[in-house]
Design an enzyme around this catalytic site. Structure first.
Site, mmCIF file in Angstrom:
data_model
loop_
_atom_site.group_PDB
_atom_site.id
_atom_site.type_symbol
_atom_site.label_atom_id
_atom_site.label_comp_id
_atom_site.label_asym_id
_atom_site.label_seq_id
_atom_site.Cartn_x
_atom_site.Cartn_y
_atom_site.Cartn_z
ATOM 1 N N HIS A 189 -7.179 4.766 1.596
ATOM 2 C CA HIS A 189 -6.596 4.535 -0.096
ATOM 3 C C HIS A 189 -6.606 5.048 -1.022
ATOM 4 O O HIS A 189 -6.335 5.232 -1.716
ATOM 5 C CB HIS A 189 -7.241 3.368 -0.805
ATOM 6 C CG HIS A 189 -7.107 1.649 0.457
ATOM 7 N ND1 HIS A 189 -5.511 1.728 0.900
ATOM 8 C CD2 HIS A 189 -7.746 1.990 1.747
ATOM 9 C CE1 HIS A 189 -6.025 0.019 1.169
ATOM 10 N NE2 HIS A 189 -7.300 0.391 2.119
ATOM 11 N N LYS A 195 0.004 4.218 4.276
ATOM 12 C CA LYS A 195 -0.303 3.718 3.255
ATOM 13 C C LYS A 195 0.389 4.785 2.225
ATOM 14 O O LYS A 195 2.187 4.533 2.347
ATOM 15 C CB LYS A 195 -1.358 3.865 3.247
ATOM 16 C CG LYS A 195 -1.601 2.222 3.787
ATOM 17 C CD LYS A 195 -2.970 2.165 4.074
ATOM 18 C CE LYS A 195 -3.559 0.423 5.195
ATOM 19 N NZ LYS A 195 -5.059 0.130 5.711
ATOM 20 N N ASN A 221 0.692 -1.218 -0.078
ATOM 21 C CA ASN A 221 0.439 -0.160 0.336
ATOM 22 C C ASN A 221 0.816 0.952 -0.360
ATOM 23 O O ASN A 221 -0.056 2.559 0.120
ATOM 24 C CB ASN A 221 -1.342 0.089 1.518
ATOM 25 C CG ASN A 221 -2.035 -1.145 0.961
ATOM 26 O OD1 ASN A 221 -2.533 -1.547 0.672
ATOM 27 N ND2 ASN A 221 -2.024 -1.400 1.919
ATOM 28 N N HIS A 225 -14.001 -1.293 6.058
ATOM 29 C CA HIS A 225 -13.023 -1.628 7.014
ATOM 30 C C HIS A 225 -13.382 -2.430 8.386
ATOM 31 O O HIS A 225 -13.767 -1.186 8.958
ATOM 32 C CB HIS A 225 -11.526 -0.827 7.374
ATOM 33 C CG HIS A 225 -10.398 -0.988 7.488
ATOM 34 N ND1 HIS A 225 -10.342 -1.281 8.251
ATOM 35 C CD2 HIS A 225 -9.910 -1.824 6.253
ATOM 36 C CE1 HIS A 225 -8.875 -2.548 8.608
ATOM 37 N NE2 HIS A 225 -8.666 -1.778 7.345
ATOM 38 N N GLU A 281 -15.686 4.320 3.707
ATOM 39 C CA GLU A 281 -13.951 4.387 3.162
ATOM 40 C C GLU A 281 -14.723 5.250 2.023
ATOM 41 O O GLU A 281 -15.383 5.440 0.664
ATOM 42 C CB GLU A 281 -13.716 3.405 2.942
ATOM 43 C CG GLU A 281 -13.251 2.551 3.853
ATOM 44 C CD GLU A 281 -12.945 0.978 3.057
ATOM 45 O OE1 GLU A 281 -12.337 0.913 2.695
ATOM 46 O OE2 GLU A 281 -12.847 -0.457 3.693
ATOM 47 N N ASP A 303 -13.069 6.830 6.081
ATOM 48 C CA ASP A 303 -12.088 6.801 6.513
ATOM 49 C C ASP A 303 -11.285 6.718 4.278
ATOM 50 O O ASP A 303 -11.778 6.261 3.482
ATOM 51 C CB ASP A 303 -12.061 5.083 6.770
ATOM 52 C CG ASP A 303 -10.788 4.211 6.918
ATOM 53 O OD1 ASP A 303 -9.762 4.540 5.899
ATOM 54 O OD2 ASP A 303 -10.792 3.700 7.464
ATOM 55 N N SER A 351 -11.005 -0.380 0.211
ATOM 56 C CA SER A 351 -10.078 -1.034 0.184
ATOM 57 C C SER A 351 -9.763 -1.974 -0.738
ATOM 58 O O SER A 351 -8.391 -2.920 -1.294
ATOM 59 C CB SER A 351 -9.127 -1.037 1.711
ATOM 60 O OG SER A 351 -10.180 -2.161 1.803
HETATM 61 C C1 LIG Z 1 -5.101 -0.019 6.621
HETATM 62 C C2 LIG Z 1 -6.910 0.990 6.521
HETATM 63 C C3 LIG Z 1 -6.724 1.182 8.289
HETATM 64 C C4 LIG Z 1 -5.821 0.963 9.075
HETATM 65 O O1 LIG Z 1 -4.432 1.705 8.803
HETATM 66 P P1 LIG Z 1 -3.420 1.581 10.161
HETATM 67 O O2 LIG Z 1 -2.704 2.646 10.023
HETATM 68 O O3 LIG Z 1 -2.442 0.524 8.984
HETATM 69 O O4 LIG Z 1 -3.540 1.023 11.489
HETATM 70 C C5 LIG Z 1 -8.304 1.848 8.875
HETATM 71 N N1 LIG Z 1 -8.925 1.865 7.670
HETATM 72 C C6 LIG Z 1 -8.644 1.194 6.492
HETATM 73 C C7 LIG Z 1 -9.615 2.071 5.328
HETATM 74 C C8 LIG Z 1 -7.981 0.470 6.200
HETATM 75 O O5 LIG Z 1 -7.502 -0.032 4.637
#
Ligand SMILES: *Cc1c(COP(=O)(O)O)cnc(C)c1O
Length: 372
Positions: free
Chosen positions: A210, A229, A48, A134, A178, A207, A182
């Site tokens: 991505h 990421k 990522n 997520h 989101e 969120d 993801s």
């Molecule tokens: C990876 C991810 C998270 C968590 O983030 P980290 O910093 O890895 O703990 C939260 N939400 C989504 C949609 C993710 O893909």
């Protein structure tokens, strides 16, 4: 065998027979898009690290400098003595990149979600979440004690139905999604979601783990994301109004009761955000690369850096990933419960550092095998 182990062995065997048992592979990430696994160099379409920043000399240099200056660990929660000066710089930069008034940095994206959501809603409130949100958003929702409902993925009519039927039974209401999904790479209809939130006196939380560089003009009240990421470092954050951030800093338990991030990590994030501001071509590149891939395969044009190739069967998906690995490509084999039953898939993630030839070779193999 001790009783606990007997019990757990049975559980593991069940996972094994469903091809759902997970194992951790030893990976060494070389520079850019190369991963070394079992002595073999693979071109990774599984990371990522979309902008190829995790190994960037500016991040490594800033982290090294901060390590020397401030030491390895923060020593306490941000509310005690862990709030060293780099935090303020990072939060100002983040708020700027996200076009919000203020930002608050957490230990990780996961910690951000399980802190923010219970800080805002609780018993007597309602959370309505996109079904594919997520796992850590769902965990935050469960921790909050609010009632949780889920609307069919990106289905705004279903969301409206749920709001019409339930909103007035609850005090506060939080809609969650989101921005870029993801495991599917598709985009949430943020404008419509924001309008619905307004109409039904609800708050919208996104969120953006991505979505960096993909999702612009986000209208959400609460904009969560990760530094782990595209930013190439580690940590989580939330952006929004100054009032929201002041309140979160007073009430998110995963912020208050957990140690601040190591200084080197914060310094790396600062260096990354500066690059993100200064190099729009780099930020645009993962989506461009994903579109080269979808066009080679005659698929719908990619909408983000993530393109799923759905194989459905768990075992076949594992075999497909193994075959690609043999040919020198690392691709994630994503199975339930990460994705719904019967939708196991290859998850192909594009980086700014992929070369045209890598993308062409991967597309060719997928075409030959008839997977897409
Ligand atoms: C990876 C991810 C998270 C968590 O983030 P980290 O910093 O890895 O703990 C939260 N939400 C989504 C949609 C993710 O893909």
């Amino acid at each position: 065998m001790p009783v606990l182990d007997t019990f757990l062995q049975q559980k593991l065997m069940l996972l094994e027979s469903a091809k759902r048992r997970r194992v951790l592979h030893m990976n060494e990430r070389a520079d850019g898009v190369v991963v070394v696994r079992g002595g073999k160099r693979l071109i990774s379409f599984a990371c990522n690290d979309y902008l190829g920043l995790s190994s960037h000399p500016k991040l490594v240099g800033s982290a090294t400098e901060a390590l020397t200056k401030y030491g390895a660990g923060a020593g306490a929660s941000r509310l005690i003595t862990g709030n060293f000066p780099l935090y303020e710089e990072l939060e100002t930069l983040l708020a700027g990149v996200k076009a919000c008034e203020a930002a608050c940095v957490f230990g990780s994206g996961y910690l951000a979600n399980i802190g923010i959501i219970p800080a805002l809603v609780g018993a007597g409130d309602l959370i309505i979440s996109d079904k594919l949100s997520h796992a850590c958003m769902l965990d935050g929702a469960r921790l909050s004690g609010a009632s949780v409902m889920r609307f069919a993925h990106n289905n705004v009519e279903h969301l409206r139905m749920l709001l019409e039927a339930n909103r007035k039974e609850y005090q506060n209401c939080l809609i969650m999604t989101e921005t870029v999904f993801s495991m599917d790479g598709d985009l949430a209809p943020l404008k419509v979601l924001a309008a619905l939130a307004k109409e039904f006196d609800a708050w919208l939380m996104t969120d953006d783990a991505h979505g960096l560089g993909i999702m612009k003009n986000n209208p959400a009240d609460i904009q969560m994301g990760t530094l782990s990421k595209a930013v190439g470092s580690y940590g989580g954050y939330v952006c929004g109004s100054q009032t929201l951030i002041d309140y979160i800093k007073n009430s998110a338990r995963s912020l208050i009761y957990s140690t601040a991030l190591p200084p080197a990590t914060i310094a790396a994030s600062i260096a990354a955000l500066r690059i993100i501001k200064e190099e729009p071509e780099r930020v645009a590149k993962p989506l461009e690369n994903a579109r080269v891939f979808t066009s080679l395969l005659g698929l719908e044009p990619a909408t983000s850096a993530i393109v799923p190739v759905i194989i459905k069967d768990n075992n076949k998906t594992l075999q497909a990933a193994a075959l690609l690995e043999e040919k020198g490509f690392l691709v994630g084999a994503i199975r339930p419960p990460t994705v719904p039953e019967n939708t196991a898939r290859l998850r192909i993630a594009f980086s700014a550092l992929h070369e045209q030839i890598h993308i062409e070779q991967l597309a060719e193999m997928i075409k030959q095998e008839g997977w897409a």
